[in-house]
Design an enzyme around this catalytic site. Structure first.
Site, PDB file in Angstrom:
ATOM      1  N   CYS A  27     -50.834   8.329  24.104  1.00  0.00           N
ATOM      2  CA  CYS A  27     -50.253   8.363  24.580  1.00  0.00           C
ATOM      3  C   CYS A  27     -48.803   8.728  25.029  1.00  0.00           C
ATOM      4  CB  CYS A  27     -50.810   6.541  25.244  1.00  0.00           C
ATOM      5  SG  CYS A  27     -50.376   5.539  24.345  1.00  0.00           S
ATOM      6  N   ALA A  28     -48.179   7.555  25.975  1.00  0.00           N
ATOM      7  CA  ALA A  28     -46.741   8.370  26.291  1.00  0.00           C
ATOM      8  C   ALA A  28     -46.296   7.937  24.925  1.00  0.00           C
ATOM      9  CB  ALA A  28     -46.014   7.953  27.375  1.00  0.00           C
TER      10      ALA A  28
END
Length: 456
Positions: free
Chosen positions: A26-27
């Site tokens: 993810c980020a």
């Protein structure tokens, strides 16, 4: 070479390539589904350069690197671990990461993850609508613009559009998650918001017509702005579509399956599942609204204090559906400000760790983790800092509880879902009291962590 070396060391510390079932990112985090987590050397992984923490939750072992770094590490890690692209997953070459992660979860956690996968893609649309509602509220309160002006009317149209077509958005996303055809899910959402049905959006006192269908009285009331009815209906649609594909010959599958799926699901939506879902949704929001207006502040104290612990289980992902239902039925989301207090309190406790710790690596982790928590992303703060030392996590729970008490006592609501921390000021209906609650949560958590202390 730095990120290449980190990736190579990770493979070894994770128990080898064969121990990694699937991987994604993810980020901020590398998300791994591991065959046998007992083979992982977690302490050694946390000592690697760029690693800010590691934890296991929701069927995944997650390693926190931070924005930007995780992408670079994953680029080198993916080929070493034998991770395939999403295109290859869809072609059936390997099980998808989401499916692999779900298989590791218990049924309740799997249900929560499913709701999360449905609503997370929709959040930007609801956030945009919520921010527009906040802007319109300021315009109306301070007379910036005439409510009869073309500008105000057009902005009002823009702000309500996402909620009016919410069943279509949910239908598309839910069908994709349930294994059905997303565009058929959108069609079902369109049926439930058809112009022939009375739009209840903003028409609380309107009386819908009743249609006689084979002796049954069908209430011609639309489902604009609802959540549970379309979720249940699209789930049924996915089951019907899958069953039809098993018996319909491939030669006519493209024609017959969508045709029969829409007909069967449409009748089910209008006659059974839709009304049942509406009753369930109304019952849920009525119960929560009753609790909010009777024992509200104490509920805020409890939920604000426990929310970060709930995050550890992954069950918090299921709250988006409840929040979306509240947003429509009550006119605001009173749960989100409570979650926000818990999140920023984690940032306050992490900030105390940054100022007090003598561990240089922990200082490097704590400051960006605190900033991340103030922006609504708490995993680096929770797993990288506060849970390691335990007492800061307890201090954050106290801060979240007191902040939650205050925002419920002052009846702070949000115009959307998904945004907490500083970004939530954009969708808060009462920014002043939200800000006061923010300070209460952060300061209490900071002081509590500082006073309780911890062992380095």
């Amino acid at each position: 070479m730095k990120h290449q070396e980190i990736a190579e060391k990770l493979i070894t510390l994770l128990g080898g390539k064969e121990n990694v079932i699937s991987a994604a990112h993810c980020a901020t985090r590398l998300r791994l589904v591991i065959d046998d987590e007992s083979k992982i050397d977690k302490e050694a992984i946390e000592e690697l350069d760029e690693v800010k923490g590691a934890f296991s939750t929701s069927g995944q072992f997650q390693i926190i690197f931070g924005t930007g770094t995780v992408n670079k590490v994953f680029t080198h890690f993916a080929p070493l671990a034998g991770v395939v692209s999403e295109t290859e997953e869809e072609a059936g070459k390997k099980i998808s990461h989401n499916e692999a992660a779900k298989k590791k979860l218990n049924p309740f956690a799997r249900f929560a993850r499913t709701l999360s996968n449905i609503f997370v893609p929709i959040i930007p649309a609801i956030v945009a609508a919520g921010m527009l509602m906040g802007l319109l509220g300021l315009m109306r309160t301070y007379n910036w613009v005439d409510p009869e002006s073309g500008l105000f009317i057009m902005l009002d149209m823009f702000s309500s559009a996402a909620f009016i077509i919410l069943p279509i958005l949910i239908g598309f996303s839910a069908a994709k998650e349930f294994g059905g055809t997303p565009y058929l899910g959108a069609v079902i959402g369109g049926i439930m918001t058809h112009p022939a049905l009375l739009n209840p959006w903003g028409l609380a006192n309107a009386e819908p017509a009743t249609l006689d269908f084979l002796g049954f009285g069908v209430e011609m009331l639309g489902y604009q702005g609802t959540v549970i009815p379309v979720l249940l209906t699209v789930y049924m649609m996915s089951l019907i579509e899958k069953a039809l594909r098993k018996v319909v010959p491939n030669m006519v599958d493209l024609l017959v399956t969508p045709f029969l799926t829409v007909i069967f699901t449409g009748f089910i939506a209008m006659l059974v599942v839709g009304p049942l879902g509406r009753a369930l949704g109304n019952g849920l929001t009525t119960t929560l609204d009753f609790l909010y207006h009777t024992v509200g502040p104490f509920a805020g104290l409890i939920f604000g204090g426990l929310y970060s612990t709930i995050v550890l289980t992954g069950v918090h992902h299921s709250f988006h559906a409840i929040e979306a239902e509240l947003l429509i039925a009550v006119g605001g989301n009173f749960l989100l400000p409570i979650w926000a207090m818990a999140n920023v309190a984690q940032g306050g406790a992490t900030l105390a760790v940054f100022f007090k710790t003598r561990n240089k690596k922990m200082k490097g982790i704590a400051l960006p983790a605190a900033v991340s928590a103030f922006l609504g992303i708490t995993e680096p703060a929770i797993f990288g800092v506060n849970l390691r030392y335990r007492r800061p996590f307890i201090a954050a729970a106290i801060g979240g509880g007191l902040g939650g008490f205050y925002v419920v006592f002052t009846q702070v609501m949000a115009n959307g879902i998904g945004l907490t921390g500083i970004p939530m000021f954009a969708i808060a209906q009462d920014p002043l009291n939200y800000g006061i609650g923010f300070l209460i949560a952060v300061v209490t958590a900071f002081v509590g962590a500082w006073v309780l202390g911890w062992k380095e």
